[in-house]
Design an enzyme around this catalytic site. Structure first.
Site, PDB file in Angstrom:
ATOM      1  N   LYS A  15     -22.268 -49.612  40.532  1.00 55.57           N
ATOM      2  CA  LYS A  15     -22.464 -50.618  39.480  1.00 55.57           C
ATOM      3  C   LYS A  15     -21.440 -51.745  39.593  1.00 55.57           C
ATOM      4  O   LYS A  15     -21.789 -52.917  39.505  1.00 55.57           O
ATOM      5  CB  LYS A  15     -22.340 -49.993  38.073  1.00 55.57           C
ATOM      6  CG  LYS A  15     -23.354 -48.913  37.773  1.00 55.57           C
ATOM      7  CD  LYS A  15     -23.312 -48.495  36.302  1.00 55.57           C
ATOM      8  CE  LYS A  15     -21.985 -47.890  35.878  1.00 55.57           C
ATOM      9  NZ  LYS A  15     -21.757 -46.534  36.420  1.00 55.57           N
ATOM     10  N   ARG A  90     -23.931 -45.866  27.430  1.00 57.67           N
ATOM     11  CA  ARG A  90     -23.802 -44.582  28.116  1.00 57.67           C
ATOM     12  C   ARG A  90     -24.670 -43.515  27.456  1.00 57.67           C
ATOM     13  O   ARG A  90     -24.752 -42.406  27.942  1.00 57.67           O
ATOM     14  CB  ARG A  90     -22.352 -44.072  28.061  1.00 57.67           C
ATOM     15  CG  ARG A  90     -21.377 -44.751  28.967  1.00 57.67           C
ATOM     16  CD  ARG A  90     -21.488 -44.273  30.401  1.00 57.67           C
ATOM     17  NE  ARG A  90     -20.243 -43.801  30.975  1.00 57.67           N
ATOM     18  CZ  ARG A  90     -19.265 -44.583  31.410  1.00 57.67           C
ATOM     19  NH1 ARG A  90     -19.354 -45.883  31.322  1.00 57.67           N
ATOM     20  NH2 ARG A  90     -18.198 -44.067  31.951  1.00 57.67           N
ATOM     21  N   ARG A 129     -12.172 -43.559  46.261  1.00 54.04           N
ATOM     22  CA  ARG A 129     -11.668 -44.667  45.448  1.00 54.04           C
ATOM     23  C   ARG A 129     -10.219 -44.408  45.038  1.00 54.04           C
ATOM     24  O   ARG A 129      -9.435 -45.335  44.894  1.00 54.04           O
ATOM     25  CB  ARG A 129     -12.573 -44.777  44.214  1.00 54.04           C
ATOM     26  CG  ARG A 129     -12.420 -45.983  43.384  1.00 54.04           C
ATOM     27  CD  ARG A 129     -13.608 -46.140  42.469  1.00 54.04           C
ATOM     28  NE  ARG A 129     -13.690 -45.093  41.457  1.00 54.04           N
ATOM     29  CZ  ARG A 129     -14.577 -45.087  40.462  1.00 54.04           C
ATOM     30  NH1 ARG A 129     -15.475 -46.049  40.381  1.00 54.04           N
ATOM     31  NH2 ARG A 129     -14.588 -44.130  39.578  1.00 54.04           N
ATOM     32  N   ARG A 131      -8.584 -43.571  42.359  1.00 51.95           N
ATOM     33  CA  ARG A 131      -7.949 -44.093  41.155  1.00 51.95           C
ATOM     34  C   ARG A 131      -7.210 -42.973  40.444  1.00 51.95           C
ATOM     35  O   ARG A 131      -7.494 -41.803  40.649  1.00 51.95           O
ATOM     36  CB  ARG A 131      -9.037 -44.649  40.235  1.00 51.95           C
ATOM     37  CG  ARG A 131      -8.838 -46.077  39.858  1.00 51.95           C
ATOM     38  CD  ARG A 131     -10.048 -46.681  39.239  1.00 51.95           C
ATOM     39  NE  ARG A 131     -10.802 -45.777  38.376  1.00 51.95           N
ATOM     40  CZ  ARG A 131     -11.995 -46.064  37.934  1.00 51.95           C
ATOM     41  NH1 ARG A 131     -12.586 -47.175  38.282  1.00 51.95           N
ATOM     42  NH2 ARG A 131     -12.626 -45.220  37.136  1.00 51.95           N
ATOM     43  N   ARG A 142     -16.549 -35.697  34.353  1.00 53.44           N
ATOM     44  CA  ARG A 142     -17.111 -37.013  34.040  1.00 53.44           C
ATOM     45  C   ARG A 142     -18.577 -37.103  34.484  1.00 53.44           C
ATOM     46  O   ARG A 142     -19.423 -37.656  33.787  1.00 53.44           O
ATOM     47  CB  ARG A 142     -16.279 -38.113  34.708  1.00 53.44           C
ATOM     48  CG  ARG A 142     -16.361 -39.414  33.921  1.00 53.44           C
ATOM     49  CD  ARG A 142     -15.795 -40.601  34.638  1.00 53.44           C
ATOM     50  NE  ARG A 142     -14.384 -40.506  34.895  1.00 53.44           N
ATOM     51  CZ  ARG A 142     -13.836 -40.973  36.014  1.00 53.44           C
ATOM     52  NH1 ARG A 142     -14.570 -41.542  36.929  1.00 53.44           N
ATOM     53  NH2 ARG A 142     -12.540 -40.877  36.194  1.00 53.44           N
TER      54      ARG A 142
HETATM   55  P1  AMP Z   1     -15.772 -45.922  33.733  1.00 55.73           P
HETATM   56  O1  AMP Z   1     -14.789 -46.685  34.569  1.00 55.73           O
HETATM   57  O2  AMP Z   1     -16.950 -46.734  33.333  1.00 55.73           O
HETATM   58  O3  AMP Z   1     -16.172 -44.625  34.342  1.00 55.73           O
HETATM   59  O4  AMP Z   1     -15.025 -45.582  32.353  1.00 55.73           O
HETATM   60  C1  AMP Z   1     -13.821 -44.840  32.341  1.00 55.73           C
HETATM   61  C2  AMP Z   1     -13.705 -44.100  31.009  1.00 55.73           C
HETATM   62  O5  AMP Z   1     -13.758 -45.040  29.911  1.00 55.73           O
HETATM   63  C3  AMP Z   1     -14.840 -43.111  30.735  1.00 55.73           C
HETATM   64  O6  AMP Z   1     -14.600 -41.858  31.327  1.00 55.73           O
HETATM   65  C4  AMP Z   1     -14.821 -43.055  29.207  1.00 55.73           C
HETATM   66  O7  AMP Z   1     -13.764 -42.238  28.740  1.00 55.73           O
HETATM   67  C5  AMP Z   1     -14.518 -44.500  28.828  1.00 55.73           C
HETATM   68  N1  AMP Z   1     -15.758 -45.295  28.656  1.00 55.73           N
HETATM   69  C6  AMP Z   1     -16.177 -46.346  29.411  1.00 55.73           C
HETATM   70  N2  AMP Z   1     -17.350 -46.823  28.975  1.00 55.73           N
HETATM   71  C7  AMP Z   1     -17.698 -46.060  27.912  1.00 55.73           C
HETATM   72  C8  AMP Z   1     -18.826 -46.037  27.024  1.00 55.73           C
HETATM   73  N3  AMP Z   1     -19.850 -46.896  27.153  1.00 55.73           N
HETATM   74  N4  AMP Z   1     -18.837 -45.111  26.032  1.00 55.73           N
HETATM   75  C9  AMP Z   1     -17.828 -44.242  25.887  1.00 55.73           C
HETATM   76  N5  AMP Z   1     -16.756 -44.193  26.693  1.00 55.73           N
HETATM   77  C10 AMP Z   1     -16.684 -45.086  27.700  1.00 55.73           C
END
Ligand code: AMP
Length: 187
Positions: A15, A90, A129, A131, A142
């Site tokens: 994405k 999400r 990645r 991170r 996750r």
């Molecule tokens: P990501 O980089 O998109 O995987 O986001 C990292 C973390 O941020 C996720 O594991 C969640 O804890 C939080 N997060 C990001 N986007 C959302 C969302 N739309 N709803 C809830 N938590 C989110």
């Protein structure tokens, strides 16, 4: 017409990469909820402190906190000609909130892209990645929580008639060519 886009796919599905290509060629605001949360964590803001324990465990931050943050971001002027939502919604509750918010403002989601990628490829990409929040335990959790919550979104946007399902395991330039076909047809 404004291009108001949603990018769907599990973490590691590409994405972010596709979003970077889209903003290179189209003038859209890139809104990554993960990036916003991480910036708030780093800056130790109140929002960051609220989100920390969920993020550390690889769980979703509660909808109430996340929806408010997105509504605030979508109220900013740079989103008026279009935006890319990356990592949001999400779950269907977030999608419904987003629809309501858009409707109230006379706007609508124009396309939702789903990047379809197998678990094996996703885990491999996330480990590479490297991170800080990409340890194997956090990655596995996750994936699990995101899968359960994310998959109904594909149906949700299919029902709305705006879904475009793409093979996320194809070369990124091929995936992007398909994205462009859709975007250019939106005008
Ligand atoms: P990501 O980089 O998109 O995987 O986001 C990292 C973390 O941020 C996720 O594991 C969640 O804890 C939080 N997060 C990001 N986007 C959302 C969302 N739309 N709803 C809830 N938590 C989110």
């Amino acid at each position: 017409m404004a291009k108001n886009l949603v990018l769907l796919g599990l973490p590691g599905a590409g994405k972010g990469t596709q979003a970077d290509l889209i903003i290179r060629d189209y003038h859209l605001a890139h809104i990554s909820t993960g990036d916003i949360f991480r910036a708030n964590l780093a800056n130790k803001t109140e929002l960051g402190e609220q989100a920390r324990k969920y993020m550390d465990a690889g769980n979703l931050v509660p909808d109430e906190i996340t929806n408010a943050m997105v509504a605030d971001r979508l109220s900013q002027d740079d989103t008026k000609d279009g935006f890319i939502l990356d990592g949001y919604p999400r779950n269907t509750e977030q999608a419904k909130f987003l629809d309501e918010f858009m409707k109230e403002n006379g706007r609508a989601i124009s396309a939702a892209f789903f990047f379809d990628v197998s678990d094996e490829v996703l885990i491999d990409r996330m480990l590479k990645r490297g991170r800080q929040d990409d340890t194997i335990e956090v990655i596995n959790n996750r994936l699990k929580v995101n899968k359960e919550a994310n998959m109904p979104l594909v149906d949700y946007y299919q029902n709305e008639g705006v879904l475009h399902k793409l093979n996320g395991q194809d070369k990124l330039e091929n995936v992007y060519a398909e994205v462009q076909n859709v975007l250019d047809a939106l005008d």
